[in-house]
Design an enzyme around this catalytic site. Structure first.
Site, mmCIF file in Angstrom:
data_model
loop_
_atom_site.group_PDB
_atom_site.id
_atom_site.type_symbol
_atom_site.label_atom_id
_atom_site.label_comp_id
_atom_site.label_asym_id
_atom_site.label_seq_id
_atom_site.Cartn_x
_atom_site.Cartn_y
_atom_site.Cartn_z
ATOM 1 N N ALA A 1 0.813 -1.223 0.000
ATOM 2 C CA ALA A 1 0.000 0.000 0.000
ATOM 3 C C ALA A 1 0.846 1.273 0.000
ATOM 4 C CB ALA A 1 -0.938 -0.006 1.197
ATOM 5 N N GLN B 1 0.682 -6.381 -3.705
ATOM 6 C CA GLN B 1 -0.396 -6.634 -2.753
ATOM 7 C C GLN B 1 -1.546 -5.653 -2.987
ATOM 8 O OE1 GLN B 1 2.506 -6.233 0.643
ATOM 9 N NE2 GLN B 1 1.488 -8.083 1.364
ATOM 10 N N HIS C 1 -3.316 -10.064 -4.385
ATOM 11 C CA HIS C 1 -4.594 -9.918 -3.681
ATOM 12 C C HIS C 1 -5.738 -9.572 -4.633
ATOM 13 C CE1 HIS C 1 -2.216 -9.065 0.291
ATOM 14 N NE2 HIS C 1 -2.098 -10.289 -0.134
ATOM 15 N N CYS D 1 -25.729 -10.975 -10.025
ATOM 16 C CA CYS D 1 -25.310 -11.425 -11.351
ATOM 17 C C CYS D 1 -26.453 -11.301 -12.359
ATOM 18 C CB CYS D 1 -24.852 -12.874 -11.260
ATOM 19 S SG CYS D 1 -24.482 -13.614 -12.846
ATOM 20 N N CYS E 1 -27.412 -15.169 -13.467
ATOM 21 C CA CYS E 1 -27.978 -16.200 -12.585
ATOM 22 C C CYS E 1 -28.517 -15.639 -11.274
ATOM 23 C CB CYS E 1 -26.935 -17.283 -12.310
ATOM 24 S SG CYS E 1 -25.686 -16.796 -11.108
ATOM 25 N N ASN F 1 10.709 1.127 3.019
ATOM 26 C CA ASN F 1 9.453 1.293 3.764
ATOM 27 C C ASN F 1 9.632 2.316 4.880
ATOM 28 O OD1 ASN F 1 6.695 0.329 3.918
ATOM 29 N ND2 ASN F 1 7.221 -0.439 5.948
ATOM 30 N N ILE G 1 9.168 7.023 -0.608
ATOM 31 C CA ILE G 1 9.119 6.114 -1.762
ATOM 32 C C ILE G 1 9.094 6.874 -3.081
ATOM 33 C CG2 ILE G 1 7.595 4.461 -2.955
ATOM 34 C CD1 ILE G 1 6.864 3.429 -0.102
HETATM 35 ZN ZN ZN Z 1 -23.876 -15.700 -12.049
#
Ligand code: ZN
Length: 245
Positions: free
Chosen positions: A19, A98, A118, A148, A151, A214, A232
């Site tokens: 992050a 990440q 991730h 969805c 479905c 870091n 950074i």
């Molecule tokens: Zn679906």
């Protein structure tokens, strides 16, 4: 400078990012003083896969937290851009991130060179069928618990939640990169989340030079050849420019 020589001499540079590389792009980190989990400790417990699937209120909270997320408006910063430019300038760069914000790709690094440990916030999947959608399009529907279109199943961002295992294929490829890297840069990660953090151990055991950039100490500092507690957005472009020059 010895560090510059090592970067300059490397054919493959593995870069693990957390992050901290995206905070300069306006995306809050999780564990810092202004971090999401510092301000809202309950979020850590709430956003497990189990709770997400079982509780519509957790899903609504989750979608709310992404609707106005800073990452939608974020632009890559100088560190993202420097890493993208470093690739192909003598060394190959492979990023193991990440982060779910997609900023390495937006900075110009080819998607195949970025392994998203991730997941990504940019795509959304159905938990019941193979449907995959653009998250932006799902958010534009403005529903608090979107379903969805094929479905009616529960939709979920392609990000890894607590209690959810990482994609085995992605992790396997990440370990391969870590083992093959001559220099391994860990940038902006507190290195507290496994198994992502143990990629540093894989790299060191395979003979890589480990460099940690870091703000705060990490559990892997004593394994590192170089620890840089510098900004950074300043130090990563300096390192990359020196290595290319
Ligand atoms: Zn679906």
């Amino acid at each position: 400078m010895e560090l510059i020589d090592r970067i300059r001499g490397a054919r493959l540079i593995g870069v693990l990012t957390g992050a901290g590389i995206s905070t300069a792009s306006g995306i809050p980190d999780y564990r810092g003083p202004d971090g999401v989990w510092t301000r809202t400790p309950s979020a850590v417990n709430a956003f497990t896969l189990e709770n997400f699937m079982a509780d519509a209120e957790v899903r609504r909270e989750f979608w709310r937290s992404y609707t106005g997320h800073a990452a939608w408006r974020a632009e890559p910063n100088a560190a993202h851009r420097a890493l993208a430019e470093l690739d192909g300038s003598g060394a190959a760069v492979r990023v193991l991130t990440q982060n779910v914000d997609g900023l390495h790709q937006k900075a110009g690094l080819a998607a195949r060179k970025v392994l998203e440990l991730h997941g990504t916030m940019h795509t959304t999947r159905c938990t019941s069928c193979p449907v995959r959608l653009s998250t932006t399009e799902v958010l534009e529907r403005g529903e608090d618990d979107p379903r969805c279109p094929e479905c009616g199943g529960i939709l979920k961002l392609d990000v890894v939640l607590f209690g959810q295992t990482l994609d085995g294929e992605v992790l396997g490829r990440a370990r391969h990169v870590a083992a093959a890297s001559e220099v391994f840069l860990a940038i902006g990660s507190s290195l507290q989340v496994e198994p992502a953090a143990s990629l540093c151990t894989v790299a060191v055991r395979s003979g890589a030079t480990l460099v940690i950039v870091n703000r705060d100490p990490t559990p892997y500092d004593e394994d590192a050849d170089f620890v840089l507690r510098e900004d950074i957005e300043t130090v990563v472009p300096e390192l990359c420019a020196a290595a290319e020059g």
